[in-house]
Write an enzyme that holds these catalytic residues in place. Sequence first.
Site, short mmCIF file in Angstrom:
data_model
loop_
_atom_site.label_atom_id
_atom_site.label_comp_id
_atom_site.label_asym_id
_atom_site.label_seq_id
_atom_site.Cartn_x
_atom_site.Cartn_y
_atom_site.Cartn_z
N CYS A 106 -20.24 29.53 20.08
CA CYS A 106 -20.04 28.50 21.10
C CYS A 106 -18.75 28.70 21.89
O CYS A 106 -18.70 28.42 23.09
CB CYS A 106 -19.99 27.12 20.45
SG CYS A 106 -21.08 26.90 19.04
N ASP A 148 -20.63 22.63 14.58
CA ASP A 148 -21.63 21.94 13.77
C ASP A 148 -22.67 22.87 13.16
O ASP A 148 -23.15 22.64 12.06
CB ASP A 148 -22.33 20.86 14.60
CG ASP A 148 -21.39 19.73 14.96
OD1 ASP A 148 -20.20 19.79 14.57
OD2 ASP A 148 -21.82 18.78 15.65
N CYS A 190 -18.37 23.78 22.26
CA CYS A 190 -19.37 23.17 21.38
C CYS A 190 -19.14 21.67 21.25
O CYS A 190 -18.20 21.12 21.81
CB CYS A 190 -19.41 23.85 20.02
SG CYS A 190 -17.94 23.64 19.03
N ASP A 191 -19.99 21.05 20.46
CA ASP A 191 -20.24 19.61 20.52
C ASP A 191 -19.01 18.72 20.66
O ASP A 191 -18.91 17.92 21.58
CB ASP A 191 -21.00 19.16 19.28
CG ASP A 191 -22.40 19.75 19.23
OD1 ASP A 191 -22.73 20.56 20.11
OD2 ASP A 191 -23.16 19.42 18.30
N LYS A 192 -18.05 18.80 19.73
CA LYS A 192 -16.93 17.86 19.74
C LYS A 192 -15.81 18.31 20.67
O LYS A 192 -14.94 17.51 21.03
CB LYS A 192 -16.38 17.66 18.32
CG LYS A 192 -17.44 17.29 17.30
CD LYS A 192 -18.28 16.12 17.73
CE LYS A 192 -19.48 15.90 16.81
NZ LYS A 192 -20.44 17.01 16.76
N CYS A 217 -25.36 25.93 21.82
CA CYS A 217 -26.81 25.77 21.64
C CYS A 217 -27.51 25.51 22.97
O CYS A 217 -27.06 24.69 23.77
CB CYS A 217 -27.10 24.63 20.67
SG CYS A 217 -26.48 24.92 19.00
N GLU A 238 -23.56 14.60 10.63
CA GLU A 238 -24.89 14.75 11.21
C GLU A 238 -25.86 15.17 10.11
O GLU A 238 -25.47 15.80 9.13
CB GLU A 238 -24.88 15.81 12.31
CG GLU A 238 -24.10 15.40 13.54
CD GLU A 238 -24.13 16.46 14.63
OE1 GLU A 238 -24.59 17.58 14.37
OE2 GLU A 238 -23.69 16.16 15.75
N SER A 281 -27.75 15.27 14.88
CA SER A 281 -27.47 16.33 15.85
C SER A 281 -28.23 16.05 17.13
O SER A 281 -29.29 15.41 17.13
CB SER A 281 -27.91 17.67 15.27
OG SER A 281 -27.97 18.65 16.27
#
Length: 572
Positions: free
Chosen positions: A54, A86, A127-129, A199, A449, A475
């Site tokens: 990521c 994640d 990535c996510d956070k 992702c 998650e 997620s």
Amino acid sequence: MTTWDKSRLPSRHVSIGPERAPHRSYYYAMGMTKEEIASPLVGVATCWNEAAPCNIALSRQAQAVKRGVAASGAAPREFTTITVTDGIAMGHQGMKASLVSRDVIADSVELTMRGHCYDALVGLAGCDKTLPGMMMVMLRLNVPSVFLYGGSIRPGQFRGRDVTVLDIFEAVGSHAAGNMSDADLEELEQHACPGAGACGGQFTANTMACISEVIGLALPHSAGAPAPDEERDKWAYQSGVAVVDLIKSGLRPRDIVTRKALENAARIVGATGGSTNAALHLPAIAHEAGIDFPLEEVARLMRDTPHIADLKPGGRYVAQDVHRIGGVPVIIKALLEAGLLHGDCPTVTGKTLAENHKDVVFPTDQDVVRPVSNPISKIGGVVSLFGNLAPDGAIVKIAGMEKLRFEGTALCFDCEEDAFAAVEARAYKPGDVIVIRYEGPKGGPGMREMLSTTSAIYGQGMGDKVALITDGRFSGATRGFCIGHVGPEAAVGGPIGLLRNGDRIVIDAGKGTIDVALSEAELAQRKAEWKPRGHNFNSGALWKYAQTVGPARYGAVTHPGAKAETHVYADI
């Protein structure tokens, strides 16, 4: 060479006047010139590391940002912060660190900026956070700022079809059920993720990337190109140029991220069938600006926005396909033309959202994004639920779901590991509502998650036969009847902590309700008998987080926010 008046810029404290000679000596030690030291100092913050694909391309893109800053007459100062990714943290105790990392990212960037008195910020995240963490700190500091997404991963190829990491998580369930061989699983895991990038589906990273453009913190089109594309370097360079323009104009993040901009952000989540995690991150971003924007208000706008983008996990396409047809601006244009966005919101270009997109033409020769007049669904892909099981609300992604009502009996677990073990052992049955509790922000701590568990259920072919509810999170890749953010959480005595095996639960996403068939008197009796439950994280970062974190309804924030401010960093 531009001559800068630094009398109102934070960097005057480390670069101007005879008393700052020791400070300037450090800059000379790093090869800076007298002119560079006298110019604005621009923090270029990335979440680069070797933890996961990521963020692996962010360092390269940061160099392009720095070239853009320098070409515009300011001095870039690169630094990095942490990431908890994640895809690797998922399914074990490491996931407790994930949401915590969002706030550590914001805190660490704040401390670096404060400690060195940087005047502006370009934040790169993958990535996510990392995405919400970077946006949060931009609003907290309120210095001129530009956000840049590092780009998504290209889809992998497995026997003639596009695949993502979600396919591997679900394959674990298929393998456990005896429907996939060891060799097939190994082949899939070696081909699903072909290189750098976050992702590819409309999971949390791409959801927040769409938000970055529509909320006005990122340049139009900058979120689209996959991470490996050299085109990303162009947007990185332009982001460096743009942040210097913002120093000159004085336009700041809180001028951009208004209540109306936040409403635009919620709309694009609904339109794209985005991640339920947006309902956690948008309230937190709003909190940094002193704006109340709780889960139910975010979710109302998500629900009221037609679902128009046919994206994974509920749909067919990935971020690369959106880029191929014109990128996030195509989605924004469709929503603007339908009157669903506030077009008068300012953005980092210095123009309004409507002005940025006035020349965008919605392409009709594609089916990745539909016009609002012909949506996939008339309601958005994410909705909130309230009822006696979730007085403070809960959230579910309905994109791709056919049935919006589920009634079944509770099967309770007090941690994810126990639930996953039961799923692997097939120790559940059709009609069960699997309850995973004590996984909320305080109770986890860290609000994990549950993708490993939900994917295993899908891999066993049971995705439409059971529901799952948790005070933790899901997620962005999760699909099916999976309800997260149930509040109040079990750790503070919320109703989810009072459930017993066999309790009848009714979930109706169409009506927006989630209830357990128990009387108020019975719930009160169980509450009187309930006792708080401890956890094993009684020192360190997770302990500190548990002491300060608030409820998911308001973003799981860890400090009082802009409403409590008596000063703003940008004005020191």
